[in-house]
Design an enzyme around this catalytic site. Structure first.
Site, PDB file in Angstrom:
ATOM      1  CD  GLU A 144      -3.080   5.256   7.102  1.00 47.03           C
ATOM      2  OE1 GLU A 144      -3.064   5.326   5.862  1.00 47.03           O
ATOM      3  OE2 GLU A 144      -2.143   4.756   7.775  1.00 47.03           O
ATOM      4  CG  ASN A 172      -1.741   1.186   1.423  1.00 44.06           C
ATOM      5  OD1 ASN A 172      -1.798   2.052   0.545  1.00 44.06           O
ATOM      6  ND2 ASN A 172      -2.419   1.289   2.565  1.00 44.06           N
ATOM      7  CE  LYS A 201      -0.327   3.137   4.832  1.00 48.27           C
ATOM      8  NZ  LYS A 201      -0.249   3.205   6.280  1.00 48.27           N
ATOM      9  N   GLY A 261       2.374   1.936  11.005  1.00 46.58           N
ATOM     10  CA  GLY A 261       3.315   3.058  10.912  1.00 46.58           C
ATOM     11  C   GLY A 261       4.025   3.384  12.216  1.00 46.58           C
ATOM     12  CG  HIS A 273      -5.870   1.586   5.526  1.00 43.63           C
ATOM     13  ND1 HIS A 273      -5.474   2.530   6.438  1.00 43.63           N
ATOM     14  CD2 HIS A 273      -4.800   0.785   5.320  1.00 43.63           C
ATOM     15  CE1 HIS A 273      -4.209   2.297   6.770  1.00 43.63           C
ATOM     16  NE2 HIS A 273      -3.773   1.242   6.106  1.00 43.63           N
ATOM     17  CD  GLU A 302      -3.495  -2.872   7.595  1.00 45.18           C
ATOM     18  OE1 GLU A 302      -2.364  -3.053   7.147  1.00 45.18           O
ATOM     19  OE2 GLU A 302      -4.163  -1.855   7.373  1.00 45.18           O
ATOM     20  CB  SER A 312       5.231  -2.018  12.184  1.00 41.44           C
ATOM     21  OG  SER A 312       4.773  -0.721  12.529  1.00 41.44           O
TER      22      SER A 312
HETATM   23  P1  PGA Z   1       2.815   0.086   7.769  1.00 38.74           P
HETATM   24  O1  PGA Z   1       1.330   0.302   7.202  1.00 38.74           O
HETATM   25  O2  PGA Z   1       3.340  -1.185   7.162  1.00 38.74           O
HETATM   26  O3  PGA Z   1       3.565   1.312   7.334  1.00 38.74           O
HETATM   27  O4  PGA Z   1       2.686  -0.021   9.256  1.00 38.74           O
HETATM   28  C1  PGA Z   1       0.461  -0.780   7.031  1.00 38.74           C
HETATM   29  C2  PGA Z   1      -0.828  -0.303   6.433  1.00 38.74           C
HETATM   30  O5  PGA Z   1      -1.241   0.824   6.706  1.00 38.74           O
HETATM   31  O6  PGA Z   1      -1.473  -1.033   5.654  1.00 38.74           O
END
Ligand code: PGA
Length: 252
Positions: free
Chosen positions: A95, A9, A11, A169, A93, A163, A209
């Site tokens: 976010e 992803n 983003k 992140g 997601h 997740e 992560s």
């Molecule tokens: P990350 O994000 O691997 O940077 O923690 C995962 C995600 O948001 O799908």
């Protein structure tokens, strides 16, 4: 046998030039067998990345979409538009839920719209830190799954990404055990909602992560079938190593 999946992803990262460069450096992924590899660039970069990766076997995903096939929805991307350049879509997601008020009712419409337009959904769910601390992880995952899937006709092989919000992140991934417990719960809830065939064939990913250094711990879990990778997917070496590790662990 469930075919494992490695999803990157991207983003809101990468300009056109950066996205093309990243796509070029993913060439090595076409040699990795036994895993479906998917990348989700920004909408503006999707077509050119798809073009670069055309004969690579790597599949394309949107990071979100609207549920209507067409209409007066300024700033949105429809499933009909997305299906021209992608075969997957990430939905729900954290976010999107947190910053853009994504709710279960909208998600349900989006999952159904994806199916109608021939797109595979990747439904992302996960608890926040305070929910885990309060012992509410199971209830939250159950609520998110019921909210998004109740009454829908979900295909075999459907993809759910676990997740935990606190792991995204943050550089603080869940443990393999925490991820396995969540994945087993997700499979049990899918069985209640959609029956055993859907539950046993569903692909459950871990995200939060994930790095080349920790993927082995997740890939070794019996109910996990791959990963949804954010930051580390912007580094071709990392994403290649993660994808290889998933394929290797699930082949064994
Ligand atoms: P990350 O994000 O691997 O940077 O923690 C995962 C995600 O948001 O799908």
């Amino acid at each position: 046998m469930r075919t494992p999946i490695s999803v990157g992803n991207w983003k809101m990262h990468a300009t056109n030039a950066e996205a093309e460069q990243l796509a070029e450096s993913l060439a090595g992924l076409s040699e990795v067998d036994g895993v479906t590899t998917v990348v989700a660039p920004g909408f503006l970069q999707l077509a050119r990345v798809a073009e670069r990766l055309r004969s690579s076997g790597i599949e394309m995903a949107g990071q979100n979409m609207h549920f209507a096939a067409t209409g007066a929805f300024t700033g949105e991307v429809s499933p009909r538009q997305l299906a021209e350049v992608a075969s997957w879509v990430i939905l729900g997601h954290s976010e999107r839920r947190r910053y853009f008020c994504e709710n279960d009712a909208a998600l349900k419409s989006k999952i159904e719209a994806a199916r109608v337009h021939g797109l595979h959904s990747i439904l992302a769910i996960g608890e926040r830190a305070e929910e885990r601390q309060a012992g509410h992880t199971q209830v939250v995952l159950q609520r998110q799954l019921w909210g998004a899937l109740e009454g829908l006709d979900i295909p075999e092989g459907f993809v759910v990404a676990y997740e935990p919000v606190w792991a995204i992140g943050s550089g603080m991934p869940a443990t393999g055990e925490q991820a396995q417990d969540a994945a087993a719960l997700i499979r049990a809830v899918l069985a209640e909602l959609q029956g055993d065939a859907v539950a046993t064939s569903a692909r459950i990913l871990y995200g939060g992560s994930v790095k080349a250094e920790n993927i082995a711990e997740f890939a070794a879990q019996p109910d996990l079938d791959g990963a949804l990778v954010g930051g580390a997917s912007l580094d071709a070496e990392q994403f290649l190593a993660i994808t290889r590790a998933i394929a290797g662990a699930k082949r064994a």
